[in-house]
Scaffold this motif. Structure first.
Motif, mmCIF file in Angstrom:
data_model
loop_
_atom_site.group_PDB
_atom_site.id
_atom_site.type_symbol
_atom_site.label_atom_id
_atom_site.label_comp_id
_atom_site.label_asym_id
_atom_site.label_seq_id
_atom_site.Cartn_x
_atom_site.Cartn_y
_atom_site.Cartn_z
ATOM 1 N N LYS A 88 0.813 -1.219 0.000
ATOM 2 C CA LYS A 88 0.000 0.000 0.000
ATOM 3 C C LYS A 88 0.846 1.270 0.000
ATOM 4 C CE LYS A 88 -3.584 -2.359 2.676
ATOM 5 N NZ LYS A 88 -4.294 -2.384 3.982
ATOM 6 N N THR A 89 2.162 1.137 0.158
ATOM 7 C CA THR A 89 3.031 2.309 0.224
ATOM 8 C C THR A 89 4.261 2.124 -0.658
ATOM 9 O OG1 THR A 89 4.225 1.432 2.144
ATOM 10 C CG2 THR A 89 2.320 2.841 2.586
ATOM 11 N N TYR A 90 4.829 3.233 -1.101
ATOM 12 C CA TYR A 90 6.015 3.193 -1.967
ATOM 13 C C TYR A 90 7.289 3.631 -1.236
ATOM 14 C CZ TYR A 90 5.102 8.209 -2.183
ATOM 15 O OH TYR A 90 4.872 9.526 -1.840
ATOM 16 N N ASP A 91 7.170 4.068 0.005
ATOM 17 C CA ASP A 91 8.321 4.641 0.707
ATOM 18 C C ASP A 91 8.755 3.814 1.917
ATOM 19 O OD1 ASP A 91 6.085 5.142 2.194
ATOM 20 O OD2 ASP A 91 6.460 7.294 2.461
ATOM 21 N N LYS B 95 4.586 -7.871 9.275
ATOM 22 C CA LYS B 95 3.641 -6.757 9.329
ATOM 23 C C LYS B 95 4.143 -5.526 8.581
ATOM 24 C CE LYS B 95 0.714 -4.250 12.624
ATOM 25 N NZ LYS B 95 0.379 -4.050 14.049
ATOM 26 N N HIS B 96 5.436 -5.338 8.529
ATOM 27 C CA HIS B 96 5.998 -4.162 7.858
ATOM 28 C C HIS B 96 5.687 -4.131 6.361
ATOM 29 C CE1 HIS B 96 9.070 -7.323 7.353
ATOM 30 N NE2 HIS B 96 9.312 -6.729 6.207
ATOM 31 N N GLU B 97 5.280 -5.275 5.794
ATOM 32 C CA GLU B 97 5.033 -5.312 4.348
ATOM 33 C C GLU B 97 3.717 -4.651 3.958
ATOM 34 O OE1 GLU B 97 5.642 -9.087 2.527
ATOM 35 O OE2 GLU B 97 7.817 -8.935 2.818
ATOM 36 N N ASN B 98 2.781 -4.532 4.914
ATOM 37 C CA ASN B 98 1.531 -3.817 4.629
ATOM 38 C C ASN B 98 0.947 -4.293 3.297
ATOM 39 O OD1 ASN B 98 -0.476 -1.998 5.198
ATOM 40 N ND2 ASN B 98 0.636 -0.209 4.472
ATOM 41 N N GLU B 99 0.759 -5.592 3.194
ATOM 42 C CA GLU B 99 0.503 -6.243 1.903
ATOM 43 C C GLU B 99 -0.976 -6.365 1.541
ATOM 44 O OE1 GLU B 99 1.494 -10.587 -0.230
ATOM 45 O OE2 GLU B 99 2.377 -10.074 1.720
ATOM 46 N N ILE B 100 -1.229 -6.175 0.257
ATOM 47 C CA ILE B 100 -2.526 -6.476 -0.330
ATOM 48 C C ILE B 100 -2.271 -7.463 -1.463
ATOM 49 C CG2 ILE B 100 -2.397 -4.454 -1.864
ATOM 50 C CD1 ILE B 100 -5.439 -4.286 -1.688
ATOM 51 N N ARG B 101 -3.130 -8.470 -1.584
ATOM 52 C CA ARG B 101 -2.892 -9.523 -2.567
ATOM 53 C C ARG B 101 -3.997 -9.597 -3.615
ATOM 54 N NH1 ARG B 101 -0.526 -14.718 0.925
ATOM 55 N NH2 ARG B 101 1.579 -13.857 1.110
ATOM 56 N N LEU B 102 -3.574 -9.863 -4.837
ATOM 57 C CA LEU B 102 -4.514 -10.193 -5.894
ATOM 58 C C LEU B 102 -4.486 -11.705 -6.058
ATOM 59 C CD1 LEU B 102 -3.715 -7.485 -8.597
ATOM 60 C CD2 LEU B 102 -5.140 -7.320 -6.555
ATOM 61 N N ILE B 103 -5.638 -12.339 -5.917
ATOM 62 C CA ILE B 103 -5.741 -13.794 -6.033
ATOM 63 C C ILE B 103 -6.338 -14.114 -7.398
ATOM 64 C CG2 ILE B 103 -6.566 -15.895 -4.945
ATOM 65 C CD1 ILE B 103 -4.775 -14.145 -3.146
#
Length: 322
Positions: free
Chosen positions: A79-82, A158-166
């Motif tokens: 969700k973030t680029y920085d 948790k630091h990855e703040n991940e969203i997944r496309l399945i």
């Protein structure tokens, strides 16, 4: 919504990007050995209680469902680029780049059939123990939370703040190039790599940025870069073939001839979209001052081999209605 993919390999990753392709591996090919781990105790208890019935069929169906879910393709995004940790881990110690996607555009050309979506979006949950699967209870309630099985990770991630496309089909999937809105280079990216990327992706209207540092903070900041190929001709992703006779006077009734230029424009647009391999039929019908258009196409998607485009003339313009 904007989402981000951290990348490091300028040859492989930029080639894939230039071809408008992404690779969605199955869960067992991801970098976390605990992927797909879940707590199935509740499910097993229910199966035990149902032993008096046809338990063999239930257990078999349960295992088949779990296997099916784990065979889906997973494309991990952030969700973030920085995030400085992700720049270090996944972007070659800040020498790589980040792809910025518009999530709505990315999904649109996969989920055109509301009854059979090709891609599901889930936000990863971070927990100190494996998530309860609750597959059987969910099935009783006529729902399925994929995140319980395929999108739960330990708190360490948790630091990855991940969203997944399945994806329903794992492997290489072709997306609409307009889904990529910018490329963000790492603070250590070389001028040579930056120029090569701009050259390979020219004509797409992309924005370019580079990360830098603050003098008094650990945070990263983003700065604009000038596109070195901004005056290049516009990129066209696809040119699906169609029979010119579909636009002939024989196929379009005389009263609709006034819309022929609109038809040509719409057909050109549809043929340029990803995964369209052929335009099969074109139909214009309805009230003369508010006509409708149906365009039936063949796609390269195994699960959804046919795609229908529907338009209606509203306020002096044809608007897609599906």
């Amino acid at each position: 919504m904007k989402v981000y993919k951290y990348r490091s390999n300028y040859q492989r990753d930029i080639l894939s990007l230039s071809l408008n392709q992404l690779f969605a591996p199955t869960y067992n090919n991801l970098n976390d050995p605990f992927e797909g781990m879940f707590n199935d105790k509740e499910d097993k208890k229910i199966l035990e209680l149902l032993k008096r019935f046809d338990t063999d069929s239930l257990e078999k169906a349960y295992e088949e469902l779990v296997t099916m879910v784990k065979k889906k393709g997973i494309y991990s995004l952030c969700k973030t680029y920085d995030n400085e940790i992700l720049w270090a881990l996944y972007s070659d110690s800040h020498q790589g780049f980040v792809i910025e996607y518009d999530l709505d555009i990315l999904l649109n050309d996969f989920n055109f059939n509301q009854l059979t979506p090709f891609v599901h979006t889930v936000e990863v949950k971070y927990k100190d123990s494996p998530q309860k699967s609750m597959i059987i209870i969910d099935s009783f309630n006529k729902r399925m939370d994929l995140a319980n099985i395929i999108a739960t990770k330990s708190l360490s991630w948790k630091h990855e703040n991940e969203i997944r496309l399945i994806f329903e089909e794992p492997g290489i999937n072709t997306f609409n190039f307009k889904a990529v809105t910018s490329i963000i280079f790492g603070l250590r990216a070389s001028d040579k790599d930056i120029n090569n990327v701009m050259n390979l992706l020219k004509g797409r209207g992309l924005k370019y940025y580079k990360m830098t540092t603050y003098t008094d903070s650990y945070k990263l900041k983003i700065t604009d870069l000038q596109d070195q190929f901004i005056h290049t001709s516009e990129y066209i992703q696809n040119k699906a073939p169609f029979d010119e006779n579909l636009l002939s006077d024989e196929n379009i009734f005389a009263e609709y001839q006034i819309y022929k230029d609109y038809l040509k424009e719409i057909v050109t647009y549809v043929s340029s979209l990803p995964n369209i391999i052929k335009i099969d039929s074109i139909e214009i019908y309805g009230e003369i001052d508010k006509p409708k258009i149906n365009i039936l196409t063949t796609t390269s998607l195994k699960l959804l081999p046919v795609r229908l485009f529907q338009y209606q003339y509203i306020d002096k313009v044809f608007v897609q209605t599906n």
